[in-house]
Design an enzyme around this catalytic site. Sequence first.
Site, PDB file in Angstrom:
ATOM      1  N   TYR A 218       0.840  -1.207   0.000  1.00  0.00           N
ATOM      2  CA  TYR A 218       0.000   0.000   0.000  1.00  0.00           C
ATOM      3  C   TYR A 218       0.876   1.258   0.000  1.00  0.00           C
ATOM      4  O   TYR A 218       0.663   2.183  -0.786  1.00  0.00           O
ATOM      5  CB  TYR A 218      -0.932  -0.040   1.214  1.00  0.00           C
ATOM      6  CG  TYR A 218      -1.691   1.237   1.444  1.00  0.00           C
ATOM      7  CD1 TYR A 218      -2.691   1.645   0.564  1.00  0.00           C
ATOM      8  CD2 TYR A 218      -1.406   2.047   2.536  1.00  0.00           C
ATOM      9  CE1 TYR A 218      -3.385   2.820   0.779  1.00  0.00           C
ATOM     10  CE2 TYR A 218      -2.098   3.217   2.757  1.00  0.00           C
ATOM     11  CZ  TYR A 218      -3.085   3.607   1.874  1.00  0.00           C
ATOM     12  OH  TYR A 218      -3.767   4.775   2.082  1.00  0.00           O
TER      13      TYR A 218
ATOM     14  N   GLU B 187     -11.424   5.378   5.518  1.00  0.00           N
ATOM     15  CA  GLU B 187     -10.832   6.144   6.626  1.00  0.00           C
ATOM     16  C   GLU B 187     -11.825   6.262   7.777  1.00  0.00           C
ATOM     17  O   GLU B 187     -11.447   6.166   8.945  1.00  0.00           O
ATOM     18  CB  GLU B 187     -10.379   7.531   6.161  1.00  0.00           C
ATOM     19  CG  GLU B 187      -9.212   7.526   5.176  1.00  0.00           C
ATOM     20  CD  GLU B 187      -7.893   7.019   5.739  1.00  0.00           C
ATOM     21  OE1 GLU B 187      -7.771   6.779   6.956  1.00  0.00           O
ATOM     22  OE2 GLU B 187      -6.953   6.855   4.935  1.00  0.00           O
TER      23      GLU B 187
ATOM     24  N   TRP C 211      -5.043   0.791  10.595  1.00  0.00           N
ATOM     25  CA  TRP C 211      -5.193   0.856   9.141  1.00  0.00           C
ATOM     26  C   TRP C 211      -4.929  -0.516   8.534  1.00  0.00           C
ATOM     27  O   TRP C 211      -5.528  -0.892   7.528  1.00  0.00           O
ATOM     28  CB  TRP C 211      -4.270   1.921   8.560  1.00  0.00           C
ATOM     29  CG  TRP C 211      -4.449   2.107   7.088  1.00  0.00           C
ATOM     30  CD1 TRP C 211      -3.509   1.914   6.125  1.00  0.00           C
ATOM     31  CD2 TRP C 211      -5.640   2.515   6.390  1.00  0.00           C
ATOM     32  NE1 TRP C 211      -4.039   2.170   4.881  1.00  0.00           N
ATOM     33  CE2 TRP C 211      -5.349   2.537   5.016  1.00  0.00           C
ATOM     34  CE3 TRP C 211      -6.918   2.846   6.805  1.00  0.00           C
ATOM     35  CZ2 TRP C 211      -6.293   2.883   4.047  1.00  0.00           C
ATOM     36  CZ3 TRP C 211      -7.863   3.192   5.834  1.00  0.00           C
ATOM     37  CH2 TRP C 211      -7.543   3.208   4.475  1.00  0.00           C
TER      38      TRP C 211
END
Length: 194
Positions: free
Chosen positions: A21, A43, A51
């Site tokens: 990522y 988010e 995350w």
Amino acid sequence: MAHVRRMPRCPWAAREPNTTYHDKEWGVPVHDDRKLFEFLILEGAQAGLSWTTILNKRENYRKAFDGFRPEKIARYGARDVKRLLSDAGIVRNRLKIAAAIQNAKMFNAVRKEFSSFDAYLWSFVGGKPIQNRRRRMADVPARTPESDAMSRDLLRRGFKFVGSTICYALMQATGMVNDHLVSCPRYAKTRSLG
């Protein structure tokens, strides 16, 4: 043979799925409305979680939320909420699911007003990435005046799960700010994309 020293990545990207990522997406300017909406939802889903957890569930989110097509999500009803609450592949939080549906409705309203969600979001950074020069992770803030302004305006328009910290993470993810550490090989690469 001389040993070539590799520049270190940002420390948070040491393991998968964060490494890929970080190396391919994080900090790359995004101007596609659907992709910006995807990051807005992810988010918000991440609030209170890591995350990494969200990245591991990202494909499940794409399937569960119809490829993050806001026009479709905006029409979700009680049956869809029930389906999502029983989907173990996503974060099964009623408030976050309701927020995704609400945000899809507000997304469509913003797109009508500004011609694109991209034009609206990027207006908070003057239309081009803010190029920071962070040397340590401790230098990276959780929020900024720009994310405060974005959050206030999104909330005023009826969006949910869009606090300033979430907005700043969105800005980092979508390249509105370059928060790669200057020692990271991605710093110069993302800087050149702005």
